[in-house]
Structure formats: structure tokens, C-alpha cells
Write a protein that holds these residues in place. Structure first.
Motif, mmCIF file in Angstrom:
data_model
loop_
_atom_site.group_PDB
_atom_site.id
_atom_site.type_symbol
_atom_site.label_atom_id
_atom_site.label_comp_id
_atom_site.label_asym_id
_atom_site.label_seq_id
_atom_site.Cartn_x
_atom_site.Cartn_y
_atom_site.Cartn_z
ATOM 1 N N THR A 1 -8.692 35.653 138.483
ATOM 2 C CA THR A 1 -8.423 36.991 139.014
ATOM 3 C C THR A 1 -7.438 36.930 140.169
ATOM 4 O O THR A 1 -6.521 37.758 140.271
ATOM 5 C CB THR A 1 -9.732 37.647 139.479
ATOM 6 O OG1 THR A 1 -10.650 37.720 138.372
ATOM 7 C CG2 THR A 1 -9.475 39.055 140.003
ATOM 8 N N GLY A 2 -7.619 35.940 141.079
ATOM 9 C CA GLY A 2 -6.701 35.810 142.208
ATOM 10 C C GLY A 2 -5.276 35.548 141.764
ATOM 11 O O GLY A 2 -4.332 36.170 142.256
ATOM 12 N N LEU A 3 -5.106 34.613 140.807
ATOM 13 C CA LEU A 3 -3.760 34.329 140.297
ATOM 14 C C LEU A 3 -3.201 35.547 139.560
ATOM 15 O O LEU A 3 -2.002 35.834 139.631
ATOM 16 C CB LEU A 3 -3.800 33.114 139.368
ATOM 17 C CG LEU A 3 -4.087 31.770 140.052
ATOM 18 C CD1 LEU A 3 -4.282 30.674 139.020
ATOM 19 C CD2 LEU A 3 -2.956 31.403 141.006
ATOM 20 N N GLU A 4 -4.086 36.240 138.844
ATOM 21 C CA GLU A 4 -3.640 37.451 138.152
ATOM 22 C C GLU A 4 -3.100 38.469 139.150
ATOM 23 O O GLU A 4 -2.027 39.054 138.943
ATOM 24 C CB GLU A 4 -4.807 38.057 137.378
ATOM 25 C CG GLU A 4 -4.484 39.388 136.715
ATOM 26 C CD GLU A 4 -5.628 40.385 136.802
ATOM 27 O OE1 GLU A 4 -5.541 41.411 136.119
ATOM 28 O OE2 GLU A 4 -6.584 40.141 137.560
ATOM 29 N N ILE A 5 -3.818 38.664 140.257
ATOM 30 C CA ILE A 5 -3.383 39.625 141.265
ATOM 31 C C ILE A 5 -2.040 39.219 141.855
ATOM 32 O O ILE A 5 -1.147 40.055 142.059
ATOM 33 C CB ILE A 5 -4.442 39.750 142.381
ATOM 34 C CG1 ILE A 5 -5.748 40.338 141.819
ATOM 35 C CG2 ILE A 5 -3.921 40.615 143.514
ATOM 36 C CD1 ILE A 5 -5.614 41.693 141.196
ATOM 37 N N ILE A 6 -1.874 37.909 142.109
ATOM 38 C CA ILE A 6 -0.609 37.438 142.676
ATOM 39 C C ILE A 6 0.546 37.735 141.733
ATOM 40 O O ILE A 6 1.580 38.285 142.119
ATOM 41 C CB ILE A 6 -0.694 35.933 142.975
ATOM 42 C CG1 ILE A 6 -1.671 35.675 144.128
ATOM 43 C CG2 ILE A 6 0.689 35.371 143.321
ATOM 44 C CD1 ILE A 6 -1.928 34.220 144.395
ATOM 45 N N PHE A 7 0.369 37.376 140.451
ATOM 46 C CA PHE A 7 1.472 37.555 139.499
ATOM 47 C C PHE A 7 1.674 39.033 139.151
ATOM 48 O O PHE A 7 2.818 39.470 138.950
ATOM 49 C CB PHE A 7 1.221 36.728 138.246
ATOM 50 C CG PHE A 7 1.517 35.267 138.424
ATOM 51 C CD1 PHE A 7 2.816 34.810 138.420
ATOM 52 C CD2 PHE A 7 0.505 34.351 138.640
ATOM 53 C CE1 PHE A 7 3.110 33.468 138.601
ATOM 54 C CE2 PHE A 7 0.774 33.011 138.835
ATOM 55 C CZ PHE A 7 2.082 32.564 138.809
ATOM 56 N N LEU A 8 0.593 39.793 139.093
ATOM 57 C CA LEU A 8 0.773 41.230 138.864
ATOM 58 C C LEU A 8 1.460 41.879 140.064
ATOM 59 O O LEU A 8 2.244 42.814 139.906
ATOM 60 C CB LEU A 8 -0.574 41.898 138.603
ATOM 61 C CG LEU A 8 -1.253 41.576 137.264
ATOM 62 C CD1 LEU A 8 -2.500 42.428 137.078
ATOM 63 C CD2 LEU A 8 -0.312 41.772 136.085
ATOM 64 N N SER A 9 1.165 41.369 141.270
ATOM 65 C CA SER A 9 1.864 41.875 142.450
ATOM 66 C C SER A 9 3.352 41.569 142.374
ATOM 67 O O SER A 9 4.199 42.394 142.747
ATOM 68 C CB SER A 9 1.269 41.261 143.720
ATOM 69 O OG SER A 9 -0.082 41.642 143.880
ATOM 70 N N LEU A 10 3.667 40.349 141.889
ATOM 71 C CA LEU A 10 5.077 40.011 141.707
ATOM 72 C C LEU A 10 5.726 40.913 140.649
ATOM 73 O O LEU A 10 6.876 41.319 140.780
ATOM 74 C CB LEU A 10 5.208 38.540 141.303
ATOM 75 C CG LEU A 10 4.813 37.521 142.377
ATOM 76 C CD1 LEU A 10 4.835 36.111 141.813
ATOM 77 C CD2 LEU A 10 5.738 37.626 143.579
ATOM 78 N N SER A 11 4.954 41.201 139.613
ATOM 79 C CA SER A 11 5.504 42.095 138.583
ATOM 80 C C SER A 11 5.709 43.503 139.140
ATOM 81 O O SER A 11 6.665 44.189 138.778
ATOM 82 C CB SER A 11 4.564 42.140 137.365
ATOM 83 O OG SER A 11 3.374 42.846 137.650
ATOM 84 N N MET A 12 4.806 43.916 140.042
ATOM 85 C CA MET A 12 4.984 45.228 140.662
ATOM 86 C C MET A 12 6.204 45.235 141.578
ATOM 87 O O MET A 12 6.887 46.251 141.725
ATOM 88 C CB MET A 12 3.728 45.586 141.455
ATOM 89 C CG MET A 12 2.492 45.786 140.592
ATOM 90 S SD MET A 12 2.652 47.134 139.418
ATOM 91 C CE MET A 12 2.445 48.526 140.496
ATOM 92 N N ALA A 13 6.486 44.083 142.192
ATOM 93 C CA ALA A 13 7.695 43.987 143.006
ATOM 94 C C ALA A 13 8.938 44.173 142.148
ATOM 95 O O ALA A 13 9.905 44.830 142.557
ATOM 96 C CB ALA A 13 7.735 42.643 143.721
ATOM 97 N N ASN A 14 8.901 43.587 140.952
ATOM 98 C CA ASN A 14 10.024 43.794 140.030
ATOM 99 C C ASN A 14 10.143 45.258 139.619
ATOM 100 O O ASN A 14 11.240 45.783 139.416
ATOM 101 C CB ASN A 14 9.847 42.918 138.789
ATOM 102 C CG ASN A 14 10.132 41.461 139.075
ATOM 103 O OD1 ASN A 14 10.778 41.139 140.066
ATOM 104 N ND2 ASN A 14 9.650 40.580 138.233
ATOM 105 N N ARG A 15 8.978 45.896 139.501
ATOM 106 C CA ARG A 15 9.015 47.319 139.144
ATOM 107 C C ARG A 15 9.645 48.146 140.255
ATOM 108 O O ARG A 15 10.344 49.127 140.006
ATOM 109 C CB ARG A 15 7.596 47.818 138.854
ATOM 110 C CG ARG A 15 7.547 49.243 138.308
ATOM 111 C CD ARG A 15 6.164 49.591 137.806
ATOM 112 N NE ARG A 15 6.130 50.911 137.216
ATOM 113 C CZ ARG A 15 6.492 51.197 135.965
ATOM 114 N NH1 ARG A 15 6.957 50.220 135.188
ATOM 115 N NH2 ARG A 15 6.422 52.407 135.480
#
Length: 809
Positions: free
Chosen positions: A392-406
Motif C-alpha cells: 500500500t505504501g509503495l502504491e501510494i508513492i507511485f500513484l502520487s507520482l502518477s498524480m504529479a504527471n497528471r
């Protein structure tokens, strides 16, 4: 002819034999299942130990038995061996019993801590029966108030006391409301329990910190941009964090310590809500409606299922035991729907952000490992137990990065550069402490060179014009240094870390530097600058020279800044005070714009609207008067301002300083009127070439001084092995090995036992109070802030060298 039995008699005999064999086999199986295993031989523990090899367990169904019924009737239940460290019963509402024995094989009383279940187990009764038949009952579980637990811990842990050379029979009763039931039996001593608790606090702190920061940041993004995916993502992070908070037992401990409905239903409630937000966020983020007409229907069906399940949990208590497997199935459905959506988009050659795919991958892998651990396929370790949290923690990190791309995509599509800049500034506020510390270090480094070289030029130049120019550079550098100090001090004031130093200094030297600096500034602006000093008492005083310079600097800076025309007058007076003190009176008068009467009451407050408007119009930081008032109060002094709008301002400052004692007789070893270290060998450990040059310029001009240099702590240790060194000037922030690591290594004797107690002075641009304290804690002898003052440097070096050479009585 061989004898034979009649057919009927022979058939009956065969039946009897078969029945006898079956009964013997069945009896053996029952005895094998019900027989107690050998007691666990207890002794000193170096780490946690699993007792599964010594324990048996049984399913009591919905029957609630007493301890006496289980103990006095061994055949009451069919006990089976625990075949792994973490037996997973699965979703169950039935009662379970575990029993084993433990023998203290030592002659000492032993105390252990036994972990018996997940933090969210509803109820656990722990019975210990001594050889004399004495029974002790301890209880835990999230159906009882946290304060009523026998052992105050978020986990299901019991304290176990073992008298010397005695055996205890342990019986454990579990009850659950349909959640997954695990049967770990981990035996800890106090040390191993503290160790794993510290590790968990570190890992959990990082995990929940990441979730908290991500939730806050992307909630800000939602309010700034109005994009729905941000609020769905933020709510998913919050609810999945609360889900993990519940699974770890923290929700019950901190939010519902009294028990009750919410505490008992927190896991299933947050699992339902987080599943819905994850699906909705992914659906909006992937924009699947634009590419496929079936997947939105599937997502909607899952949402309906989650909604119905939520209503069932809220209003139909009898369905609670079915809600746990149901929410897991629906959660799996959400993940499958997301994966299928990604496959559909990729098959249509629609770019899907790689960080989003990576995040979902880590989430799935984390739960797969967690499930395999529950099924005893993988060993029971800290990593496997917390794999879902890690995923979950890694998911949040990478989803946060994906949100940065958004965000970047929205920036190009909607051209909201100004709004995104504001959001980034909000994110930067979280890095304020690091920025301020780094700002001090980076700005003081070139200032160290400027002030050091200016001082050298002023002392060595033969032409008066060059000396005056050098003094102006030095005075201007002091003013810039004071502005840096204002920034750092504002942060220190907020944290309550601002402190005053006590050192001997000359008032007139400080006032002369300030006079020269502001005389030039005033004349450049076309103002008249007058300076009047009346020294009724002279001599060095004890106090904080830098803070005094900062106070006067800020007052004069305001006077020059807010005076468009006219004059500035500085009156300076000293007189003898009570108790061998020097009373300082300072009066600054200008013909500037003045201050409106209604603003006078708030003029010393931090960042008032008036100070902000003035800063916009006249420049500056807008912190000067606020910091001045704090510093004057710390000096137990007084400051008073008189002003009328449009007619100028008068500021009166009164401070008191103890007079410094008369200097002792000059040292026999080192002179006080010249720079002579009498053949001492100094090692300078500094990675910055400019700072090395400044120190080299200072030290090489001293008599009897040998200097060598190292670029980092590791090179410094090598120098200590190669040469005889008398004292070290150590920078703190360096590559390879920093000053902290190098000092610790030296004090441990890694540079040779002869150098273990060598004097070390920290020479650093970091002036934070925490740094000063840490320098002392690791064993450095003294601290000197950059820019380096050669007089202070000489005083500190000679004091330490004399201390080392002083004979021990």
C-alpha cells in the motif's frame, strides 16, 4: 486335510477383526490428536521464539466452554498440532482453544510476553495454571475497553511470569465475529518486544507519514484545480490509512479506547469505503468512459455491491460475519476491474501512466504475499506480516507520482501556471526547516570567503583607499549576514530555540562597523548621517555581540529604508550601572515617513499587514522589528518608539551588559598580542575550496603554525595516521565521511589511540541550535560559526592547546 471354519463363522470372525483394527486405529488417531505435546523448555531469549511446535488447537464451534470443562475433559475437543508459526483459520465466528505447557528450566524467575493473535481479535482469554492448580486469567480483545486489557498494548499480548523450575499449563480461548483469525504464539522477552516495537514504530511512522502527506497535498490540489480525481485519490489515501490504522490496532487504542460499535466495525467500514474510493479514483483517472462502455457498468455494479454491504453492516447486525469475506471479494473485484481497464486502454494504444501501473502492481503483490503468509505458504516474518502495508505504501508513492504527471497534463491543457505555482509553494512550506538550515550553510560559505579576504586586505593594504574599500566590503557583508540571521532567527523563535551567547566583546568595535556601513548607505541615498558617541565607561563586556549588532543593524536599516530625504542621527552613550555593569543607551532619529498612530500598537508583531505592505514598497524581509523586540526582551532591556505619520521616527534602546573582568596575565605558552602557535600542527578538514582558502590565508600568516588539509573525514583519519597533529578544525557537512562521523571514529580510537582525545573544533556554516548541541554530544571540544573571525579562532585554538599541554595533577 487342513481344518477350516464354517463359512458363516469365518465371515463373522473377519468382521470382528476389521472392527478391532478400526477401533485401534481410531483410538490411536484420537490419542495422537488429543495428547499434549512436550512442554516448551523456557530459558533466556535473544529474540522472539515461536511456540507452535509445542502447542495444539481445537475448534469448539459455537459452544462456549469454561476452562474447567476443557482441562478436566481432555477428550472434550479434538485438539490438533499447530503445524506452522502463523496458523490461519480464515473468516470465522466460531470459538477456538489453544493449549500448551511451558517449563522454566532455570533457577531464576523469568518474565515473558506472549503474542497470541492479531490486534483486531475480538476476545482472547488467557489462562495460566500452575502445578499447584492456581489459575490466573488475563483478557484482551477489541470488544473490551482498552484500559481493561490485562496488558496495555495494541497487540494481543499477555505478560507471563514463570517461577524457577516450574511448569505452567497455558489455555487460550479465542472468539471472533467473522474476521480472519490467526493463531501466532510468539514469545518475547522485554528486549525483543522493545526491539520489534521500535522497528514497527519506524516503519509505521514512515508509512502513515507518507499517507498523511499525500492526502493533504492532493486535497490542496483538488481545491486549487477542481479536478475530481484529486479528491477521490485523497479520500482513498485517508480511508486506506484508517483501514491499516484499524488492522494495526491503533484506531481502537487512540480513537475508540472505550470499545463500542465503531471500534468493532472499523475494519469492515473502512475496507468498504476505501474500495469504493479506489475504484472511483481509478475510473476517473483512466477516463475509461471515453474508451469502453462496459467497464463503467462493471464499476457501477461493484459500487452498488459495496453500498449494499455498507447498509447491511449499518442496519443488519446478523450479517456482520458475512461482510468480511464479502468485502474482500468486492475489493478483489475492484482490482480486477482496474487491471482489465488498463489492459483495454493499452490494447487500444492509449498511454497509461507507468507510475499508475506500477502502483497497482505493488498493491496486488503486497496483498498476494500477505495472503500467502496467512495460508502458511510463506514464512512468518516482519516483512511478510506487513507486506500489505508495504504494498500500500509503495502504491501510494507511485500513484502520487502518477498524480504529479497528471498535474503536468492539466497544466498544459488548462494553462493554470499560476495556480500550480501556488500549489508548489504550499508543498515547499513543508520543507521550510530544511531550507532554512541549507540557506544558512550555502550563504555563509561565500560570505566566509568575502569577509575573510576583506579582513586580510584591510590589514595588509598599504593604500588607505584600498583599506577603506575593504572595510566597506566587510561592513556590507556583515549587513548581509545579519539579514541571513533574521531569517534563521524567525524560525528559531517559532520553535522556541533562540538563545543568547555569553562572550567577551568590544562595544565600540561593533558600533564602528555599523557606523561605517550605514554612513555609506545613507550618503548613497542622499541622506545626512550623524554619529555621536559619549563613552563614560569603556572596556570589554560580556554578552552576545552578534545579537547586539543584529538589533542595531535592523534599527538603522529601517531608518535608511523609510527615510526618502533628510537625515539620520545615531546617538550612542555608555555609563556605569549597578553591580559592575555597563548601561548602553542608543537613540536613532530619522526624518522619514513615520508610523501612523493606530499602527504603533502592532509595530513589533510578526508580519502584520502594515509590515507586509511596507516590505512590498520598500523591500526587506518584514521581520526586523519583531526580532528586535524578542531579542531586547531576552536581554531584559527596553525599546521605545515615538513617531507621527510623515514627520519621522525616534527609537530609544536601553541594554545592560556585565563588564568583563580584567584579562589574566598573558599565558606563558601563547602570546595574546600576536598570532603565534609555537610550532603547532593544525589539520583542517574541509571539502569547500573557498573555505580552505580562507583558513589557509588566516593560518599561514600566524607564526609557528604548520597546516595540512583534508577534503573529507576519511582523508582526515588518514592524515592522523600519517602525521603528528595537535588540533583539528573540522567542517560538518562533507561527502564520503562528514564531520560527525569523523569525530565519532576518532573518539573511538580508529585514528590511533594517541589521537583519541585530540582537540577538535567544529567550523561550520550551520548555526542551528540542534547542531551546536549535537557537536557537544559527540565529543567535539568547541564550536565556531562561519564566517570565521580570526581573533575568535586564535582564542579557541590557544585555549584548547594550553588545556591539552597543562600537566595533570
Amino acid at each position: 486335510m487342513a481344518p477350516y471354519l464354517p463359512y458363516g463363522i469365518g465371515l463373522r470372525l473377519i468382521r470382528y477383526v476389521c472392527c478391532l483394527v478400526f477401533l485401534i486405529f481410531y483410538s490411536f488417531q484420537v490419542n495422537a490428536q488429543n495428547r499434549d505435546r512436550d512442554p516448551y523448555p523456557a530459558g533466556p531469549l535473544s529474540e522472539a521464539a515461536s511456540l507452535h511446535e509445542y502447542a495444539v488447537f481445537a475448534n469448539a464451534g459455537e459452544e462456549v466452554y469454561t476452562l474447567e470443562e476443557i482441562r478436566d475433559n481432555p477428550d472434550k475437543l479434538a485438539f490438533k498440532p499447530l503445524d506452522s508459526e502463523n496458523v490461519n483459520i480464515g473468516f470465522t465466528k466460531e470459538n477456538y482453544w489453544v493449549k500448551f505447557s511451558i517449563t522454566n528450566t532455570t533457577s531464576q524467575h523469568l518474565t515473558y510476553y506472549l503474542e497470541t493473535g492479531r490486534p483486531i481479535t475480538d476476545g482472547v482469554d488467557f489462562y495460566s495454571v500452575s502445578a499447584s492448580g492456581e489459575i490466573q486469567l488475563q483478557q484482551s480483545g477489541d470488544k473490551m475497553a482498552f484500559a481493561d486489557r490485562s496488558f496495555d498494548h495494541r497487540k494481543t499480548i499477555f505478560e507471563l511470569h514463570l517461577p524457577s523450575e516450574e511448569t505452567l499449563d497455558i489455555y487460550i480461548h479465542y472468539e471472533n465475529d467473522g474476521e480472519v483469525l490467526n493463531l501466532p504464539l510468539l514469545l518475547h522477552n522485554a528486549s525483543s518486544l522493545l526491539k520489534i516495537t521500535y522497528i514497527e514504530q519506524l516503519v509505521f511512522g514512515i508509512f502513515y507519514g507518507i499517507l498523511f502527506i499525500a492526502a493533504i497535498i492532493y486535497l490542496f490540489f483538488f481545491f486549487a484545480l477542481g479536478e475530481k480525481s484529486f479528491v477521490y485519490y485523497s479520500m482513498y489515501v485517508v480511508t486506506v490509512g484508517l483501514l491499516q490504522f484499524s488492522l494495526d490496532g491503533y484506531f481502537f487504542q487512540y480513537f475508540g479506547p472505550g470499545g463500542g460499535w465503531l471500534s468493532n466495525h472499523a475494519v469492515v467500514l473502512f475496507a468498504i469505503i476505501s474500495g469504493g474510493f479506489l475504484g472511483r479514483y481509478s475510473e476517473v483517472y483512466l477516463n475509461i468512459r471515453q474508451s469502453n462502455s462496459i467497464m463503467p457498468i462493471i464499476f457501477k455494479a461493484i459500487y452498488i455491491g459495496l453500498g449494499l454491504l455498507l447498509l447491511a453492516v449499518l442496519f443488519i447486525p446478523g450479517l456482520l460475519e458475512y461482510s468480511y469475506p464479502s468485502v474482500n471479494l468486492l475489493g478483489l473485484g475492484v482490482l480486477v476491474a482496474i487491471v482489465v481497464s488498463v489492459v483495454i486502454l493499452v490494447s487500444k494504444k492509449i498511454t497509461v501512466d507507468k507510475f499508475f501501473i506500477t502502483g497497482i502492481f505493488f498493491l496486488i503483490m503486497g496483498f498476494v504475499i500477505f495472503i500467502l503468509n496467512n495460508l502458511s505458504v510463506l514464512p512468518n516474518t516482519f516483512l511478510t506480516q506487513n507486506s500489505a502495508k508495504l504494498g500500500t505504501g509503495l502504491e501510494i508513492i507511485f500513484l502520487s507520482l502518477s498524480m504529479a504527471n497528471r498535474i503536468k497534463k492539466l497544466k498544459s491543457e488548462k494553462e493554470q501556471l499560476q495556480n500550480l505555482a501556488l500549489i508548489r509553494l504550499k508543498e515547499m512550506n513543508e520543507l521550510k526547516s530544511y531550507f532554512l538550515s541549507n540557506l544558512s550553510h550555502e550563504l555563509r560559505t561565500p560570505l566566509n570567503a568575502i569577509m575573510g579576504l576583506a579582513d586580510t586586505m584591510a590589514n595588509e593594504a598599504k593604500e588607505e583607499k584600498t583599506r577603506n574599500t575593504s572595510n566597506v566590503i566587510k561592513a556590507s557583508s556583515v549587513r548581509l549576514l545579519n539579514l541571513i540571521n533574521d531569517i534563521l532567527d524567525f524560525s528559531k523563535i517559532e520553535k522556541g530555540e533562540l538563545k543568547l551567547e555569553n562572550e567577551v566583546f568590544d562595544l565600540m568595535e561593533i558600533m564602528e562597523q555599523l557606523r561605517l556601513s550605514y554612513k555609506n548607505q545613507a550618503e548613497e541615498k542622499g541622506l545626512t548621517f550623524e554619529f555621536h558617541a559619549q563613552n563614560n565607561i569603556t572596556g570589554p563586556v560580556i554578552g552576545d555581540a552578534n545579537r547586539l549588532a543584529q538589533i542595531v543593524n535592523n534599527l538603522l536599516d529601517n531608518a535608511v529604508k523609510f527615510t526618502p530625504e533628510g537625515s539620520i542621527r545615531l546617538e550612542f552613550e555608555t555609563r556605569e550601572g549597578a553591580g559592575n555593569t555597563l548601561e548602553l543607551s542608543l537613540k536613532i532619529t530619522d526624518t522619514g515617513i513615520g508610523i501612523a498612530t493606530e499602527k504603533m500598537e502592532t509595530i513589533f508583531e510578526s508580519l502584520t499587514q502594515d509590515s507586509i505592505n511596507n516590505k512590498r514598497k520598500y523591500g526587506g524581509l518584514g521581520l526586523g522589528l519583531y526580532i528586535i523586540k524578542v531579542l531586547v526582551d531576552m536581554h531584559k532591556g527596553r525599546i521605545h518608539m515615538e513617531s507621527n505619520f510623515g514627520t519621522g521616527t525616534t527609537c530609544i534602546l536601553s541594554l545592560s551588559y556585565p563588564l568583563a573582568p580584567k584579562p589574566a596575565a598573558p599565558s606563558k605558552q601563547f602570546p595574546v598580542d600576536s598570532y603565534d602557535l609555537q610550532d603547532s600542527h593544525i589539520l583542517v578538514v574541509e571539502d569547500d575550496s573557498i573555505n580552505r582558502m580562507v583558513l589557509k590565508t588566516i593560518l599561514t600568516k600566524w607564526e609557528g603554525t604548520r597546516v595540512c588539509f583534508a577534503n573529507n573525514g576519511a582523508e582526515g583519519l588518514e592524515k592522523l595516521h600519517e602525521q603528528q597533529i595537535d588540533l583539528i578544525l573540522m567542517d560538518l557537512q562533507m561527502p564520503v565521511m562528514d564531520g560527525y562521523e569523523a569525530c565519532i571514529a576518532i573518539r573511538k580510537g580508529e585514528a590511533g589511540m594517541d589521537n583519541k582525545n585530540i582537540p577538535i573544533i567544529a567550523v561550520t556554516a550551520d548555526v542551528m541550535e540542534s547542531t551546536k548541541q549535537r557537536v557537544k554530544d559527540i565529543g567535539m571540544n568547541d564550536y565556531l560559526a562561519k564566517p570565521v573571525n580570526k581573533d575568535k579562532l586564535y582564542m579557541k585554538i590557544t585555549a584548547l592547546l594550553e588545556e591539552v599541554s597543562r600537566p595533570v595533577n
